[in-house]
Design an enzyme around this catalytic site. Sequence first.
Site, PDB file in Angstrom:
ATOM      1  CB  CYS A   2       3.816 -24.108 -11.954  1.00  0.00           C
ATOM      2  SG  CYS A   2       3.427 -25.762 -12.508  1.00  0.00           S
ATOM      3  NE  ARG A  27       6.652 -21.712  -7.163  1.00  0.00           N
ATOM      4  CZ  ARG A  27       6.452 -21.792  -5.865  1.00  0.00           C
ATOM      5  NH1 ARG A  27       7.292 -21.187  -5.052  1.00  0.00           N
ATOM      6  NH2 ARG A  27       5.439 -22.438  -5.374  1.00  0.00           N
ATOM      7  CD1 TRP A  74       8.892 -30.082 -11.876  1.00  0.00           C
ATOM      8  CD2 TRP A  74       6.905 -30.745 -11.085  1.00  0.00           C
ATOM      9  NE1 TRP A  74       9.045 -31.349 -11.367  1.00  0.00           N
ATOM     10  CE2 TRP A  74       7.841 -31.781 -10.877  1.00  0.00           C
ATOM     11  CE3 TRP A  74       5.586 -30.948 -10.675  1.00  0.00           C
ATOM     12  CZ2 TRP A  74       7.509 -32.987 -10.273  1.00  0.00           C
ATOM     13  CZ3 TRP A  74       5.253 -32.152 -10.075  1.00  0.00           C
ATOM     14  CH2 TRP A  74       6.206 -33.154  -9.871  1.00  0.00           C
ATOM     15  CG  ASN A  98       1.973 -23.883  -8.325  1.00  0.00           C
ATOM     16  OD1 ASN A  98       2.244 -25.061  -8.563  1.00  0.00           O
ATOM     17  ND2 ASN A  98       2.437 -23.238  -7.259  1.00  0.00           N
ATOM     18  N   GLY A  99      -0.346 -26.251  -9.276  1.00  0.00           N
ATOM     19  CA  GLY A  99      -1.056 -27.197  -8.413  1.00  0.00           C
ATOM     20  C   GLY A  99      -1.768 -28.253  -9.231  1.00  0.00           C
ATOM     21  CD  GLU A 479      21.413 -35.320   1.298  1.00  0.00           C
ATOM     22  OE1 GLU A 479      20.277 -35.803   1.242  1.00  0.00           O
ATOM     23  OE2 GLU A 479      21.719 -34.248   0.732  1.00  0.00           O
ATOM     24  CE  LYS A 483      21.607 -33.793  -2.660  1.00  0.00           C
ATOM     25  NZ  LYS A 483      20.860 -33.149  -1.632  1.00  0.00           N
ATOM     26  CG  HIS A 502      19.880 -58.318   7.752  1.00  0.00           C
ATOM     27  ND1 HIS A 502      19.670 -59.500   8.428  1.00  0.00           N
ATOM     28  CD2 HIS A 502      20.669 -57.559   8.553  1.00  0.00           C
ATOM     29  CE1 HIS A 502      20.276 -59.446   9.602  1.00  0.00           C
ATOM     30  NE2 HIS A 502      20.895 -58.278   9.696  1.00  0.00           N
ATOM     31  CE  LYS A 602      16.723 -25.442  -3.670  1.00  0.00           C
ATOM     32  NZ  LYS A 602      17.638 -26.512  -3.253  1.00  0.00           N
TER      33      LYS A 602
HETATM   34  O1  M6R Z   1      12.149 -27.260   0.394  1.00  0.00           O
HETATM   35  P1  M6R Z   1      12.206 -28.550   1.161  1.00  0.00           P
HETATM   36  O2  M6R Z   1      13.427 -28.647   2.013  1.00  0.00           O
HETATM   37  O3  M6R Z   1      10.958 -28.815   1.943  1.00  0.00           O
HETATM   38  O4  M6R Z   1      12.321 -29.673   0.056  1.00  0.00           O
HETATM   39  C1  M6R Z   1      12.305 -31.025   0.408  1.00  0.00           C
HETATM   40  C2  M6R Z   1      12.805 -31.880  -0.728  1.00  0.00           C
HETATM   41  O5  M6R Z   1      12.012 -31.694  -1.870  1.00  0.00           O
HETATM   42  C3  M6R Z   1      14.258 -31.555  -1.075  1.00  0.00           C
HETATM   43  O6  M6R Z   1      15.094 -31.698   0.019  1.00  0.00           O
HETATM   44  C4  M6R Z   1      14.760 -32.476  -2.214  1.00  0.00           C
HETATM   45  O7  M6R Z   1      14.828 -33.788  -1.745  1.00  0.00           O
HETATM   46  C5  M6R Z   1      16.111 -31.979  -2.720  1.00  0.00           C
HETATM   47  N1  M6R Z   1      16.055 -31.774  -4.128  1.00  0.00           N
HETATM   48  C6  M6R Z   1      17.223 -32.909  -2.443  1.00  0.00           C
HETATM   49  O8  M6R Z   1      18.449 -32.444  -2.911  1.00  0.00           O
END
Ligand code: M6R
Length: 607
Positions: A2, A27, A74, A98-99, A479, A483, A502, A602
């Site tokens: 948050c 956030r 959040w 926040n937390g 990745e 995504k 497997h 984020k």
């Molecule tokens: O800020 P950070 O790089 O530590 O964040 C890590 C992950 O939360 C971040 O990479 C997340 O997986 C992304 N939303 C992926 O696109």
Amino acid sequence: MCGIVAIVGQTAVAPLIVDALKRLEYRGYDSAGVATIERGKLARRRAEGKLVNLEKRLNAEPLDGNIGIGHTRWATHGVPNETNAHPHFSNDVAVVHNGIIENFAELRTELTADGYEFTSQTDTEVVAHLVSRELKRGADPVAAAHAALKRLEGAFALAIMFRGDENLIVGARNGPPLAVGHGEGEMFLGSDAIALAPFTNSITYLEDGDWAVVRRDSFNIFDIEGNSVERKRQQSLSTSFMVDKGNRRHFMEKEIHEQPEVISHTLANYVDFTAGTSKPLDLPFDFAKIDRLALSACGTAYLSGLIGKYWFERIARLPVDIDIASEFRYREMPISKNSAALFISQSGETADTLASLRYCRKAGVPIGAIVNVRESTIARESDVVLPTLAGPEIGVASTKAFTCQLSVLASLAVRAGVARGTISTETERVLVRALSEAPRYANQVLKLDEQIEKVARELSHYRHVLYLGRDTNFPLAMEGALKLKEISYIHAEGYAAGELKHGPIALIDENMPVIVIAPHDRIFEKTVSNMQEVAARGGKIILITDRKGAEQASVNTMETIVLPDVPEIITPIVYALPIQMLAYFTAVFMGTDVDQPRNLAKSVTVE
Ligand code: M6R
């Protein structure tokens, strides 16, 4: 996760708080709220959903008052609705948080027995009631806040405001970040310096266990025992410039297109393109003397580290242990004194990554941080910061931060190879030359947007997608899957191509597109065999390869995306782009919220 803002100001603060919250919306965006003291009473406006809903609410019903607290949420405890939105009130007390308050259930039972009524499902409300109870027992506001803080367990950043004292906000930090901003006759609290940038660049970061008494003309910081502590005041580099989308539809699209430039900036920080050498670094360890490197990170940053492992081991013959930070922090791994640890994070605030860093700190190993936000907690707690120069990344799906992380890791692996004598000067020159070509190739890949958009249109009709790759393209396959699922909500998995038989091969049928990342390298033929296995079972293949790979694939594909022929070391950097573009266009076709996908944030500052 948050975002928190608080202002003890001179003029109406609600519009200023909303402006600062816009910078913190990355956030969390489940709900938002602002509270002020208006004509001697606590008043608040809250709204479910994004900040724009709160703005509409405030336009319809403005809030007056020169002191206030604000929050963008959040959700952890309680669904994202208006009732659970912060600020939370209890009599004369207003709180944003926040937390996670880990002992909230026990406190809730105790407070309920004491006659306090809970109106939300949040853990935060216990804080408001605890402070309120202390006031009722006769404590002054500062003593009441201190007594309440002593009862809290867990990770939290808090801002607390009191009806009856319009010149006081108490802030506290135990885990998630909180900074005091110093103004002229006004003071601020914020989750990060960017939020406070329009008001001040003069910042004091609270440390874990700190709490602060903030008034218009003063601030005092204490530890949990109530002892006064000194924290350094520093000039923040954050700018009040509000990053915008330019002429792009989404931040993610803009950030994908920024990659040639930011990869180039990042590489230039670590290698000398003209001399063809890796730049010497002022590290707290010597690559030549360590026998292991520990890497730890989350999400996309973790996957960049996984690719880094291939580079460090191959180029520098340096064994790498890599862990997802949330596993690393609890698995009690023995750490050799003769090792170094690197933590990778865009935000520099990810709770699990930070906890892993602190575990290594206790073990006494030297610590480096590959971070995008230089003023972040992870950066501040590291012995050396190895910055990615991606610029602010706003889209929740990480794109340019990922390729910049790869750029740093590849450069470091070359540096380690030089230091350990595992590569010759000539090989160093060849590798640096290869790295210097990454931005140009990335630019060429961006021009494939029409074809990739066409493939994405097709992909958007499916419910499951499999990604396959070998070597560094295996983490890249993961990745790609991450995504796609995070922004389009299509279920996707990334597998090592050799692992297909497997288990995952059981999934293959005509409803399962399989995206194969396979440049024509020394193991290309092996991947072709795996594609044959998919084709034989009716699977639809989307092959991402180069010219030679396209010629020699000998398998019918649904589509083949042909990338430029690139040197092996930069393959993951260049091949990351079509992977990101595929996810982006698919999400656009699906009509999802590309930049702020559901349930995500984020910066992940809770466990
Ligand atoms: O800020 P950070 O790089 O530590 O964040 C890590 C992950 O939360 C971040 O990479 C997340 O997986 C992304 N939303 C992926 O696109």
